[in-house]
Design a protein around this motif. Structure first.
Motif, PDB file in Angstrom:
ATOM      1  N   SER A   1      31.083  26.456  61.852  1.00  0.00           N
ATOM      2  CA  SER A   1      30.336  25.188  61.915  1.00  0.00           C
ATOM      3  C   SER A   1      31.112  24.127  61.162  1.00  0.00           C
ATOM      4  O   SER A   1      31.911  24.430  60.266  1.00  0.00           O
ATOM      5  CB  SER A   1      28.965  25.360  61.254  1.00  0.00           C
ATOM      6  OG  SER A   1      28.326  24.110  61.108  1.00  0.00           O
ATOM      7  N   VAL A   2      30.791  22.878  61.480  1.00  0.00           N
ATOM      8  CA  VAL A   2      31.257  21.784  60.638  1.00  0.00           C
ATOM      9  C   VAL A   2      30.744  22.008  59.208  1.00  0.00           C
ATOM     10  O   VAL A   2      31.367  21.583  58.234  1.00  0.00           O
ATOM     11  CB  VAL A   2      30.784  20.431  61.234  1.00  0.00           C
ATOM     12  CG1 VAL A   2      29.270  20.298  61.184  1.00  0.00           C
ATOM     13  CG2 VAL A   2      31.427  19.248  60.551  1.00  0.00           C
ATOM     14  N   ALA A   3      29.610  22.727  59.087  1.00  0.00           N
ATOM     15  CA  ALA A   3      29.039  23.034  57.762  1.00  0.00           C
ATOM     16  C   ALA A   3      29.942  23.981  56.970  1.00  0.00           C
ATOM     17  O   ALA A   3      29.764  24.130  55.762  1.00  0.00           O
ATOM     18  CB  ALA A   3      27.636  23.638  57.916  1.00  0.00           C
TER      19      ALA A   3
ATOM     20  N   TYR B   1      26.708  20.106  52.483  1.00  0.00           N
ATOM     21  CA  TYR B   1      25.785  18.975  52.268  1.00  0.00           C
ATOM     22  C   TYR B   1      24.555  19.429  51.483  1.00  0.00           C
ATOM     23  O   TYR B   1      24.192  20.613  51.513  1.00  0.00           O
ATOM     24  CB  TYR B   1      25.369  18.372  53.624  1.00  0.00           C
ATOM     25  CG  TYR B   1      24.803  19.367  54.616  1.00  0.00           C
ATOM     26  CD1 TYR B   1      23.459  19.716  54.603  1.00  0.00           C
ATOM     27  CD2 TYR B   1      25.624  19.974  55.559  1.00  0.00           C
ATOM     28  CE1 TYR B   1      22.949  20.636  55.495  1.00  0.00           C
ATOM     29  CE2 TYR B   1      25.125  20.901  56.465  1.00  0.00           C
ATOM     30  CZ  TYR B   1      23.784  21.228  56.433  1.00  0.00           C
ATOM     31  OH  TYR B   1      23.271  22.159  57.312  1.00  0.00           O
TER      32      TYR B   1
ATOM     33  N   TYR C   1      23.387  27.880  53.779  1.00  0.00           N
ATOM     34  CA  TYR C   1      23.901  27.868  55.155  1.00  0.00           C
ATOM     35  C   TYR C   1      25.387  27.486  55.165  1.00  0.00           C
ATOM     36  O   TYR C   1      26.207  28.146  55.818  1.00  0.00           O
ATOM     37  CB  TYR C   1      23.085  26.909  56.023  1.00  0.00           C
ATOM     38  CG  TYR C   1      23.615  26.831  57.442  1.00  0.00           C
ATOM     39  CD1 TYR C   1      23.495  27.919  58.306  1.00  0.00           C
ATOM     40  CD2 TYR C   1      24.281  25.694  57.895  1.00  0.00           C
ATOM     41  CE1 TYR C   1      24.006  27.865  59.591  1.00  0.00           C
ATOM     42  CE2 TYR C   1      24.789  25.633  59.185  1.00  0.00           C
ATOM     43  CZ  TYR C   1      24.656  26.718  60.035  1.00  0.00           C
ATOM     44  OH  TYR C   1      25.185  26.673  61.302  1.00  0.00           O
TER      45      TYR C   1
ATOM     46  N   GLY D   1      29.639  20.755  65.595  1.00  0.00           N
ATOM     47  CA  GLY D   1      28.828  19.831  64.802  1.00  0.00           C
ATOM     48  C   GLY D   1      27.386  19.987  65.257  1.00  0.00           C
ATOM     49  O   GLY D   1      26.971  21.076  65.667  1.00  0.00           O
TER      50      GLY D   1
ATOM     51  N   PHE E   1      18.104  25.750  66.956  1.00  0.00           N
ATOM     52  CA  PHE E   1      18.584  25.850  65.567  1.00  0.00           C
ATOM     53  C   PHE E   1      17.648  25.160  64.571  1.00  0.00           C
ATOM     54  O   PHE E   1      17.254  25.750  63.554  1.00  0.00           O
ATOM     55  CB  PHE E   1      20.000  25.241  65.501  1.00  0.00           C
ATOM     56  CG  PHE E   1      20.632  25.236  64.152  1.00  0.00           C
ATOM     57  CD1 PHE E   1      21.331  26.346  63.690  1.00  0.00           C
ATOM     58  CD2 PHE E   1      20.550  24.124  63.319  1.00  0.00           C
ATOM     59  CE1 PHE E   1      21.931  26.347  62.435  1.00  0.00           C
ATOM     60  CE2 PHE E   1      21.137  24.115  62.070  1.00  0.00           C
ATOM     61  CZ  PHE E   1      21.834  25.221  61.625  1.00  0.00           C
TER      62      PHE E   1
ATOM     63  N   ARG F   1      15.174  26.458  61.661  1.00  0.00           N
ATOM     64  CA  ARG F   1      15.409  25.986  60.279  1.00  0.00           C
ATOM     65  C   ARG F   1      14.127  25.434  59.658  1.00  0.00           C
ATOM     66  O   ARG F   1      13.863  25.625  58.470  1.00  0.00           O
ATOM     67  CB  ARG F   1      16.497  24.911  60.292  1.00  0.00           C
ATOM     68  CG  ARG F   1      16.746  24.344  58.928  1.00  0.00           C
ATOM     69  CD  ARG F   1      17.960  23.432  58.885  1.00  0.00           C
ATOM     70  NE  ARG F   1      18.790  23.822  57.780  1.00  0.00           N
ATOM     71  CZ  ARG F   1      19.989  23.354  57.511  1.00  0.00           C
ATOM     72  NH1 ARG F   1      20.559  22.494  58.309  1.00  0.00           N
ATOM     73  NH2 ARG F   1      20.668  23.759  56.460  1.00  0.00           N
TER      74      ARG F   1
END
Ligand code: NDP
Ligand code: 8X3
Length: 261
Positions: free
Chosen positions: A156-158, A163, A169, A200, A206, A210
């Protein structure tokens, strides 16, 4: 020659985890359309049955004259017995898996550190990290024996940009990136390929997961932006899998949302 030649996927066997929804379902359909045989793995049997039917349709629509096998297998990424038996539970036409798409994953909650529920912590770590590593190990052993195969992990971009509210996550997706890169380096010089696809924001189930099924909260995530679609990411996955055997796509992405709606 087409820019996107999928003939290299004809009659290949692709196993997609998390195929009951979102990115996994879209990838399975696109592989089927490209003439591959697909195994769909997840926990929800009813959803898998729908995707199975859609894959069969997609294969017909692709008109390649290849592939056409599609099966669903029950898989719980958090359950060791379920993981350990998955290879034995594959149909005979899928005894040789060519591509593993390690896509199953989730975020639970947006709590800040100190307030994260223990069960959410376990769900994310066990699904996104332990389960993905477990599956990778099972299939790397197979692939090494055959000196062939491709593992495509969904990061993921994560896993690149952490953040607030996403500490666990993001940590799981950083782990996916580290694990995938180390594995790729271990396999340099072999024909076995390893790829990390890093989406992204994609509109799927999802956010519903969440936010614990709160549809309003989930919908708000996508207000004001034109989110990526599962098909966008499926194209990246199928693209990576359909490169010439000598080409290993190490990373695809991170993909960012390009515009607001
Ligand atoms: P979805 O919620 O739509 O799909 C998640 C899939 O994972 C489902 O098929 C679900 O199947 C499966 N899954 C979850 N837990 C388990 C489990 N314990 N065992 C087996 N399967 C499980 O989300 P996405 O399609 O968006 O997510 C797919 C991947 O993409 C995830 O790894 C996610 O982290 C990643 N990603 C998503 C982004 C996004 O914005 N949507 C962005 C970047 C990465 P079932 O419940 O039937 O078991
Ligand atoms: C999911 C993308 O930005 O919601 O991996 O964490 S994000």
């Amino acid at each position: 020659m087409s820019v996107f030649p999928t003939a290299r996927l004809h009659d290949k066997v692709v196993l997609v985890t998390g195929a009951s929804s979102g990115i996994g379902a879209a990838a399975a359909k696109l592989f089927a359309q490209a003439g591959a045989n697909v195994v769909l793995a997840a926990r929800r049997a009813e959803k898998l049955a729908d995707v199975q039917a859609a894959c069969q349709e997609a294969n017909k629509a692709g008109s390649t004259g290849h592939g056409g096998h599609c099966a669903a297998v029950s898989l719980d990424m958090r359950n060791t017995e379920s993981l350990d038996t998955v290879l034995q539970r594959l149909p005979s036409w899928a005894s040789t898996v060519d591509v593993l798409v390690n896509n199953a994953g989730l975020a639970m909650g947006t709590a800040k550190v100190g307030e994260i529920r223990a069960e959410d912590l376990d769900a994310m770590l066990e699904t996104n990290v332990r389960g993905l590593i477990y599956m990778s190990q099972l299939f790397v052993r197979e692939f090494k024996q055959r000196n062939a195969g491709h593992i495509i992990n969904i990061g993921s971009v994560a896993g690149v940009e952490p953040y607030p509210g996403g500490s666990v996550y993001c940590a799981t997706k950083f782990a996916v990136r580290a694990f995938t890169e180390a594995l790729m380096k271990e396999l340099v010089g072999t024909p076995i390929r390893v790829t990390n696809v890093q989406p992204g924001m994609v509109e799927t189930e999802f956010s519903l997961v969440r936010y614990y099924g709160d549809k309003d909260a989930a919908d708000k995530v996508y207000h004001g932006i034109e989110a990526l679609t599962p098909h966008d990411i499926a194209e990246e996955i199928v693209w990576a899998a359909s490169r010439p055997a000598r080409v290993n796509i190490a990373e695809a992405g991170p993909f960012h949302v390009a515009r607001s709606s």
